[in-house]
Design a protein around this motif. Structure first.
Motif, PDB file in Angstrom:
ATOM      1  N   ASP A  78     -35.986  43.373   8.383  1.00  0.00           N
ATOM      2  CA  ASP A  78     -37.301  43.163   8.026  1.00  0.00           C
ATOM      3  C   ASP A  78     -37.935  44.392   7.892  1.00  0.00           C
ATOM      4  N   GLU A  79     -39.108  44.466   6.916  1.00  0.00           N
ATOM      5  CA  GLU A  79     -39.145  46.057   6.116  1.00  0.00           C
ATOM      6  C   GLU A  79     -39.849  46.131   7.346  1.00  0.00           C
ATOM      7  N   VAL A  80     -40.568  45.618   8.368  1.00  0.00           N
ATOM      8  CA  VAL A  80     -42.118  46.587   9.449  1.00  0.00           C
ATOM      9  C   VAL A  80     -40.729  47.008  10.559  1.00  0.00           C
ATOM     10  N   THR A  81     -40.056  45.399  11.305  1.00  0.00           N
ATOM     11  CA  THR A  81     -39.355  46.108  12.466  1.00  0.00           C
ATOM     12  C   THR A  81     -37.964  46.126  12.112  1.00  0.00           C
ATOM     13  N   GLY A  82     -37.102  45.782  10.691  1.00  0.00           N
ATOM     14  CA  GLY A  82     -35.762  46.955  11.173  1.00  0.00           C
ATOM     15  C   GLY A  82     -35.306  45.307  11.988  1.00  0.00           C
ATOM     16  N   LEU A  83     -35.803  44.797  12.140  1.00  0.00           N
ATOM     17  CA  LEU A  83     -35.059  43.110  11.866  1.00  0.00           C
ATOM     18  C   LEU A  83     -33.680  42.647  11.331  1.00  0.00           C
ATOM     19  N   TYR A  84     -33.298  41.262  12.091  1.00  0.00           N
ATOM     20  CA  TYR A  84     -32.359  40.187  11.022  1.00  0.00           C
ATOM     21  C   TYR A  84     -33.552  39.580  11.139  1.00  0.00           C
ATOM     22  N   PRO A  85     -33.556  38.418   9.824  1.00  0.00           N
ATOM     23  CA  PRO A  85     -33.985  36.885  10.171  1.00  0.00           C
ATOM     24  C   PRO A  85     -34.321  36.353  11.424  1.00  0.00           C
ATOM     25  N   PHE A  86     -32.459  36.543  12.343  1.00  0.00           N
ATOM     26  CA  PHE A  86     -31.962  35.792  13.695  1.00  0.00           C
ATOM     27  C   PHE A  86     -32.658  36.367  14.709  1.00  0.00           C
ATOM     28  N   ILE A  87     -32.324  38.282  14.924  1.00  0.00           N
ATOM     29  CA  ILE A  87     -33.445  38.420  16.286  1.00  0.00           C
ATOM     30  C   ILE A  87     -34.955  38.605  15.777  1.00  0.00           C
ATOM     31  N   LEU A  88     -35.569  38.314  14.549  1.00  0.00           N
ATOM     32  CA  LEU A  88     -36.269  37.709  14.569  1.00  0.00           C
ATOM     33  C   LEU A  88     -37.132  36.588  15.483  1.00  0.00           C
ATOM     34  N   SER A  89     -36.283  35.410  14.817  1.00  0.00           N
ATOM     35  CA  SER A  89     -36.732  34.195  15.381  1.00  0.00           C
ATOM     36  C   SER A  89     -35.921  34.076  16.550  1.00  0.00           C
ATOM     37  N   ALA A  90     -35.721  35.079  16.756  1.00  0.00           N
ATOM     38  CA  ALA A  90     -35.568  34.616  18.096  1.00  0.00           C
ATOM     39  C   ALA A  90     -36.481  35.173  19.715  1.00  0.00           C
ATOM     40  N   LEU A  91     -37.458  35.749  18.984  1.00  0.00           N
ATOM     41  CA  LEU A  91     -38.496  37.068  19.787  1.00  0.00           C
ATOM     42  C   LEU A  91     -38.880  35.946  20.129  1.00  0.00           C
ATOM     43  N   GLY A  92     -40.191  35.087  18.982  1.00  0.00           N
ATOM     44  CA  GLY A  92     -40.431  34.133  20.047  1.00  0.00           C
ATOM     45  C   GLY A  92     -41.970  34.556  20.392  1.00  0.00           C
ATOM     46  N   GLU A  93     -42.365  35.635  19.736  1.00  0.00           N
ATOM     47  CA  GLU A  93     -43.646  36.697  19.698  1.00  0.00           C
ATOM     48  C   GLU A  93     -44.585  36.551  20.005  1.00  0.00           C
ATOM     49  N   LYS A  94     -45.213  34.970  19.189  1.00  0.00           N
ATOM     50  CA  LYS A  94     -46.203  34.402  18.944  1.00  0.00           C
ATOM     51  C   LYS A  94     -46.197  33.036  19.860  1.00  0.00           C
ATOM     52  N   TYR A  95     -44.901  32.899  19.160  1.00  0.00           N
ATOM     53  CA  TYR A  95     -44.945  31.070  20.023  1.00  0.00           C
ATOM     54  C   TYR A  95     -43.564  30.320  20.161  1.00  0.00           C
ATOM     55  N   VAL A  96     -43.029  29.580  21.284  1.00  0.00           N
ATOM     56  CA  VAL A  96     -41.794  29.788  21.856  1.00  0.00           C
ATOM     57  C   VAL A  96     -40.659  29.796  20.299  1.00  0.00           C
ATOM     58  N   TYR A  97     -40.117  30.520  20.647  1.00  0.00           N
ATOM     59  CA  TYR A  97     -38.816  30.715  19.403  1.00  0.00           C
ATOM     60  C   TYR A  97     -37.783  28.962  19.404  1.00  0.00           C
ATOM     61  N   ASP A  98     -36.803  28.687  18.395  1.00  0.00           N
ATOM     62  CA  ASP A  98     -36.502  27.413  18.025  1.00  0.00           C
ATOM     63  C   ASP A  98     -35.144  27.735  18.218  1.00  0.00           C
ATOM     64  N   LEU A  99     -34.005  27.945  18.380  1.00  0.00           N
ATOM     65  CA  LEU A  99     -32.929  27.830  19.155  1.00  0.00           C
ATOM     66  C   LEU A  99     -32.292  27.587  18.528  1.00  0.00           C
ATOM     67  N   ALA A 100     -32.388  26.351  17.397  1.00  0.00           N
ATOM     68  CA  ALA A 100     -31.506  25.464  16.741  1.00  0.00           C
ATOM     69  C   ALA A 100     -32.201  26.588  15.123  1.00  0.00           C
ATOM     70  N   SER A 101     -33.335  27.158  14.746  1.00  0.00           N
ATOM     71  CA  SER A 101     -33.542  27.877  14.050  1.00  0.00           C
ATOM     72  C   SER A 101     -32.353  29.613  14.432  1.00  0.00           C
ATOM     73  N   VAL A 102     -32.634  29.821  15.237  1.00  0.00           N
ATOM     74  CA  VAL A 102     -32.094  31.248  15.648  1.00  0.00           C
ATOM     75  C   VAL A 102     -30.122  30.489  15.367  1.00  0.00           C
ATOM     76  N   PHE A 103     -29.780  29.498  15.959  1.00  0.00           N
ATOM     77  CA  PHE A 103     -28.075  29.299  15.903  1.00  0.00           C
ATOM     78  C   PHE A 103     -28.396  28.809  14.462  1.00  0.00           C
ATOM     79  N   ASN A 104     -29.012  28.523  13.608  1.00  0.00           N
ATOM     80  CA  ASN A 104     -28.331  28.236  12.548  1.00  0.00           C
ATOM     81  C   ASN A 104     -28.278  29.388  10.968  1.00  0.00           C
ATOM     82  N   LEU A 105     -29.483  30.128  11.823  1.00  0.00           N
ATOM     83  CA  LEU A 105     -29.516  31.628  11.303  1.00  0.00           C
ATOM     84  C   LEU A 105     -28.229  32.255  11.147  1.00  0.00           C
ATOM     85  N   ILE A 106     -27.504  32.213  12.222  1.00  0.00           N
ATOM     86  CA  ILE A 106     -26.181  33.369  13.101  1.00  0.00           C
ATOM     87  C   ILE A 106     -25.549  32.581  12.196  1.00  0.00           C
TER      88      ILE A 106
END
Length: 112
Positions: free
Chosen positions: A65-93
């Protein structure tokens, strides 16, 4: 104020009832990939992340990610605004498992 994507994710707008169009519009507006927008906003696996991941090229999934420098699987795991979705994190990894190792190596080098 809440943006349309905030409201759509918060109220779990179905993919075929407008979520797809909102994701695509925000990705285009922000000049990000759809996978990064989905990860950033915590789109659930069942509500479209599965479709976006299937349609994404590996280069987009491996792009930081250009703003955070994080990969999508990490962004997905952060759950910054909302609860993160474990299935999304798992499948991205699962799609690009070497990113976990790369991130670990990058983190080790930065802390040295």
């Amino acid at each position: 104020t809440n943006s349309p994507i905030d409201v759509a994710v918060q109220y779990n707008l179905p993919w075929d009832d407008g979520m797809k169009e909102i994701i695509e519009a925000f990705a285009s507006l922000q000049q990000y990939t759809a996978i990064n927008e989905c990860a950033r906003y915590g789109l659930s696996w069942e509500n479209g992340m599965n479709i976006v991941l299937k349609e994404s090229v590996v280069e987009d999934i491996e792009k930081e990610d250009e703003v955070t420098g994080l990969y999508p699987f990490i962004l997905s795991a952060l759950g910054e605004k909302y609860v993160y979705d474990l299935a999304s994190v798992f499948n991205l990894i699962k799609k690009c498992p070497r990113l976990v190792e790369l991130y670990s190596i990058d983190s080790d080098e930065k802390s040295s």
